[in-house]
Design an enzyme around this catalytic site. Sequence first.
Site, PDB file in Angstrom:
ATOM      1  N   LYS A 334      87.803  32.503  43.682  1.00  0.00           N
ATOM      2  CA  LYS A 334      88.214  31.313  42.939  1.00  0.00           C
ATOM      3  C   LYS A 334      89.720  31.089  42.995  1.00  0.00           C
ATOM      4  CE  LYS A 334      84.305  31.340  39.707  1.00  0.00           C
ATOM      5  NZ  LYS A 334      83.617  32.552  40.213  1.00  0.00           N
ATOM      6  N   PHE A 398      78.376  29.824  31.052  1.00  0.00           N
ATOM      7  CA  PHE A 398      78.271  29.341  29.678  1.00  0.00           C
ATOM      8  C   PHE A 398      76.821  29.505  29.209  1.00  0.00           C
ATOM      9  CE2 PHE A 398      81.970  26.007  29.540  1.00  0.00           C
ATOM     10  CZ  PHE A 398      82.875  27.044  29.639  1.00  0.00           C
TER      11      PHE A 398
END
Length: 414
Positions: A334, A398
């Site tokens: 990332k 999440f």
Amino acid sequence: MKRRVVVTGMGAITPIGNSVEEFWAGIKKNQIGIGEITKFDTTEYKVKLAAEVKGFVAKERMDFKAAKRMEPFSQYAVVAGKEAFEDAGLCMEKEDPFRIGVIIGSGIGSLQVVEREYDKLQTKGPARVTPLMVPLMISNMAAGNVAIQLGLKGKCTSVTTACATGTHAIGDAFRAIQYGDADVMLAGGTESSICQTAVAGFSALTALTTSTDKNRASIPFDRDRSGFVIGEGAGVVVLEELEHAKARGAKIYGEILGYGATCDAHHITSPIEDGSGAAKAMELALKEGGIHPSEVDYINAHGTSTHHNDLFETRAIQLAFGKDAKKPIINSTKSMIGHLLGAAGAVEFITCIKTIQEGFIHQTMGTENLDEECTLNYAIHSPIEKEVNCAISNSLGFGGHNATILVKKYKEEE
């Protein structure tokens, strides 16, 4: 008896390249695919940077008419899926289409079509909303479109577990082959949500960095990290039952040995502080694969560049690996391509495969000064070249979703 599962094809659309070859070339050049947002006017937004896919023209990579009936997240999945399928050398004339399936997920689907059609609804009335709104929008359409384009009639499902989507999709496809539901599966994740609604929503959560320096925006494990950079793209791999692959003379990139999936059951956005949920996912993958922690050479971390993720993932690795926690080299892809949300785990799994193939562990770009609580063996400042036999890819989403894939260099005698 569980059947052995190998990787025989790969496809990718990323912010640093629109094929696996281009993506990996960008990785080896330390390329950062982060830049100013071009998809909408950011004047009123604190967030200015994203990791956008560049130079992607759908009609040049797939059927033009079909492309017009897809949103970018589906287009990315189809193109990556076709690349993986062709890379695997599969020929449908020689295959039973009901034995080849698809599990490709998206965390969000298309928020863009919601924005466009809601604007029409408000300004021109309900009669002007396109009949294609729902099939353009819903996240399972990536898997459906890949199956339609390639003629795959086996198990076709879609996983939606936020940022763990791509890893769960590959893990579920692994299971489908292990237990005989299919002989071949196309698996991965896709996302294209760099739009006003998504950026505003993630910004309201204070999840995104407001840095304007692309080289110091996504800096996992750095003491100055301030949030993730939203990205887009797709990663798709071909998983295949070992004997099926051998029978057709397929090249084998690696073998999946284990898959772990758990839930923190703690908080809607924050991982549990002690890292116990992610640690258990790693432990399950290692146990299934019969791999001792000391045998893992490399971990591709979820590594989002948020304070909580990087700290709690570090704790998770410490918990799962114990006295061997400092042995594996850890990095975060990332740092180069931003956070591809539902596609992240799939592209990072491809990174693991390429790392095993080439013995090249990319550095975590931009990370300069490690957080004092991030005390593991992170690849920073420069790439590391060493033999890698066994790797782990972690994803956390999440909702408390945790997923780990364990992959190893293929050896026929095992």
